[in-house]
Design an enzyme around this catalytic site. Structure first.
Site, short mmCIF file in Angstrom:
data_model
loop_
_atom_site.label_atom_id
_atom_site.label_comp_id
_atom_site.label_asym_id
_atom_site.label_seq_id
_atom_site.Cartn_x
_atom_site.Cartn_y
_atom_site.Cartn_z
NE ARG A 58 15.52 -15.17 60.21
CZ ARG A 58 14.26 -15.59 60.04
NH1 ARG A 58 13.46 -15.74 61.08
NH2 ARG A 58 13.81 -15.86 58.83
CG HIS A 81 9.89 -12.85 57.03
ND1 HIS A 81 10.66 -13.38 58.04
CD2 HIS A 81 8.62 -13.27 57.27
CE1 HIS A 81 9.88 -14.07 58.88
NE2 HIS A 81 8.63 -14.01 58.43
CD GLU A 93 8.31 -19.95 58.41
OE1 GLU A 93 7.19 -19.64 58.00
OE2 GLU A 93 8.56 -20.22 59.59
CG ASN A 117 11.87 -20.16 60.93
OD1 ASN A 117 13.02 -19.96 61.34
ND2 ASN A 117 11.23 -19.29 60.18
CE1 TYR A 153 6.92 -19.96 66.08
CE2 TYR A 153 7.69 -20.62 63.91
CZ TYR A 153 7.59 -19.67 64.91
OH TYR A 153 8.16 -18.43 64.75
CD GLU A 196 10.38 -17.17 62.29
OE1 GLU A 196 9.28 -17.70 62.53
OE2 GLU A 196 10.58 -16.44 61.30
C1 GBH Z 1 6.58 -18.23 61.05
O1 GBH Z 1 5.67 -18.96 60.33
C2 GBH Z 1 6.86 -16.97 60.31
O2 GBH Z 1 8.17 -16.94 59.78
C3 GBH Z 1 6.63 -15.74 61.14
O3 GBH Z 1 6.58 -14.62 60.32
C4 GBH Z 1 5.39 -15.94 61.97
O4 GBH Z 1 5.00 -14.77 62.63
C5 GBH Z 1 5.68 -17.02 62.96
O5 GBH Z 1 6.17 -18.16 62.35
C6 GBH Z 1 4.50 -17.40 63.83
O6 GBH Z 1 3.48 -17.97 63.08
O7 GBH Z 1 0.21 -27.98 61.03
O8 GBH Z 1 -1.07 -27.47 62.95
O9 GBH Z 1 1.21 -28.06 63.24
C7 GBH Z 1 5.44 -20.24 60.84
C8 GBH Z 1 4.17 -20.77 60.31
C9 GBH Z 1 3.71 -22.53 61.85
C10 GBH Z 1 2.86 -22.53 59.59
C11 GBH Z 1 3.11 -23.89 62.03
C12 GBH Z 1 2.41 -23.88 59.73
C13 GBH Z 1 1.57 -25.52 61.12
C14 GBH Z 1 0.66 -25.75 62.25
N1 GBH Z 1 3.97 -22.19 60.48
N2 GBH Z 1 2.03 -24.15 61.07
S1 GBH Z 1 0.21 -27.43 62.39
#
Ligand code: GBH
Length: 504
Positions: A83, A128, A174, A306, A308, A407
């Site tokens: 991707r 992006h 996103e 995505n 995290y 992601e």
């Molecule tokens: C993605 O953004 C992007 O698509 C990518 O470009 C980037 O490099 C990658 O992730 C890594 O950051 O509220 O404390 O739980 C994800 C960004 C991640 C933003 C989690 C909001 C919340 C943290 N998001 N974040 S928290």
């Protein structure tokens, strides 16, 4: 994912797609070469005080010049799906499709050909985050309705240029990050934070319409001959209720509404914004016409996700919802300009008369359970939330075409190549193992229709406001020599993909 119950231990459905992901501004470099125009990120990153260490994407991985080497490495590691994203201003320097930069188009043609040569399937993101600065200057970018037509015209050109070989398209990466961080907090380009009670909604509204029109063009003019699929990628944490109380459960649900459902419900639901947002934002939230609703509903062939981290959310005990802010704000140094902008966005939360998206959300983030580990971004490692989120999406939207995790990953502290190895063994492998185990349970035990997974990221890159030190890569990049070295996690993925099962 029918019949998956019979799967051997640790393994995934037979036709499951494994891949890795990147984005143009984060890896390409060559910011002013071969006729490329400036994007809002070129300008933002060069504004003093916006990025940690004053880093920028001018060169980073220099993928623009090392593309062949990178695709070969990807293939050597066994990847069959990749991707990546297209830089709009590299191909259309002024944003206007009448003004084509052939050399920019040529770069993506060569990249796609190279992928095809190695049998790697390209999954292509149209946007992006690197909007042509010219469109930001011309009409305020996404805050203007004009954006809808320009995006539609741009995407149509991309289908025309690359659709013979690209069969999998993502319109936007996103929306929540684009609109909340770019127009609410100002910590991402274009760095606006002066009207968080309206701009977040207005930009979201135009983004959704741009997505719907782009998909409409694809389906009407290209799908029949090109036979591809097109969708959108949303990002969301999982908001876990702080307690079983009705108030906390409602608050956590508002958390989901304001990050995920605000984009998902118009597309996979009834075509409306969630009720909690309509109630809280009132006339500050634009509405869709009947025709627009029809265009939006069903406008994604798959659910791109995505993910995290997980946050614990509860009903606010204080009237100020400062706790709603992303946790990584804390890690931004106080001397930074973007931090100043963030403060701007926070002011309305203290002023009872000034509206804000964050105030509308009306949730407080509670401390994580004792013993919770955090990645170097400050995000909690909470794999259980991944399973819950996949189930939430499956049950609420039953997305036809399934869910594709576009992601997931983590950054670890890797100041040296040696630490990259050490850290990988103690942090990176356990992280992916735990998250993939939860995804597998969601598929096999709960029946979530997850069809693919892309690790973020193929290689270390420019991590937006945080610069180059937050290393998300499976492959290490030495920013001095530009040398690429696969980390142990890359070989772990090779094993995973070969067996279609989580390595022991
Ligand atoms: C993605 O953004 C992007 O698509 C990518 O470009 C980037 O490099 C990658 O992730 C890594 O950051 O509220 O404390 O739980 C994800 C960004 C991640 C933003 C989690 C909001 C919340 C943290 N998001 N974040 S928290």
């Amino acid at each position: 994912a029918k019949g998956t119950k019979k799967l051997a231990k640790n393994s995934f459905p037979e036709d499951f797609d494994w891949g890795c992901a990147t984005a143009s501004y984060q890896i390409e470099g060559a910011h002013d070469e071969d006729g490329k125009g400036k994007s809002i990120w070129d300008v933002f990153a060069h504004t003093p005080g916006t990025i940690v260490n004053g880093d920028n994407g001018d060169v980073v991985c220099d993928h623009y010049h090392k593309m062949e080497e990178d695709v070969k490495l990807m293939s050597d590691l066994g990847f069959k799906n990749y991707r990546f994203s297209l830089s709009w201003p590299r191909m259309f320097p002024t944003g206007d499709v009448k003004n084509v930069n052939e050399k920019g188009v040529d770069f993506y043609n060569r990249l796609i050909d190279e992928l095809v040569k190695y049998g790697i399937r390209p999954l292509c993101t149209l946007y992006h985050w690197d909007l042509p600065q010219a469109l930001q200057d011309k009409y305020g970018g996404m805050l203007s309705r004009e954006f809808v037509n320009d995006f539609k015209a741009y995407s149509e050109k991309c289908f025309e240029f690359f659709g013979d070989r690209v069969k999998d398209w993502i319109t936007f990466n996103e929306p929540s990050c684009i609109c909340v961080l770019g127009f609410g907090l100002g910590m991402h380009a274009p760095g606006k934070a002066d009207n968080p009670g309206e701009d977040v909604y207005l930009s979201s509204h135009h983004l959704l319409l741009a997505h719907a029109h782009s998909v409409d063009v694809y389906r009407k003019k290209f799908k029949k001959t090109q036979r591809g699929v097109i969708g959108i990628t949303l990002n969301s944490e999982w908001w876990e209720p702080a307690s079983d109380s009705a108030a906390d459960r409602q608050a956590a649900l508002r958390g989901m509404n304001f990050t995920l459902d605000i984009y998902a419900q118009p597309i996979w639901g009834d075509g409306e914004y969630p009720k909690s947002i309509r109630d809280a934002a009132g006339t500050r939230l634009p509405r869709f016409s009947l025709k627009e609703k029809k265009l939006l509903q069903g406008s994604s062939d798959f659910f791109g996700l995505n993910h995290y981290s997980t946050r614990i959310g509860g009903a606010p005990k204080l009237s100020i919802a400062l706790q709603t802010l992303p946790r990584e704000i804390k890690t931004l140094t106080s001397g930074m300009g973007s931090y100043g902008r963030v403060l701007n966005a926070i002011k309305p939360m203290i002023n009872p008369f000034q509206p804000s998206y964050f105030k509308d959300m009306d949730i407080v983030s509670y401390p994580d359970p004792p013993g919770t580990e955090y990645t170097t971004m400050g995000w909690a490692v909470a794999p259980y939330g991944f399973r819950k989120l996949l189930n939430y999406i499956q049950k609420l939207y039953k997305p036809p075409g399934g869910i594709i995790v576009t992601e997931n990953g983590l950054a670890t502290n890797e100041p040296s190549p040696e630490s990259a190895k050490a850290d990988t063994n103690t942090t990176r492998i356990p992280f992916f193992k735990a998250y993939l185990e939860e995804m597998r349970k969601a598929i096999v035990e709960d029946g979530a229709d997850v069809r693919g997974y892309y690790a973020w990221s193929f290689m270390d890159n420019f991590e937006w406001s945080f610069g180059n030190d937050k290393r998300f890569g499976l492959v290490r990049v030495d920013y001095e020599t530009l040398e690429r070295t696969p980390k142990p996690i890359a070989h772990w993925f090779t094993k995973l993909m070969a067996k279609n099962a989580i390595p022991k």
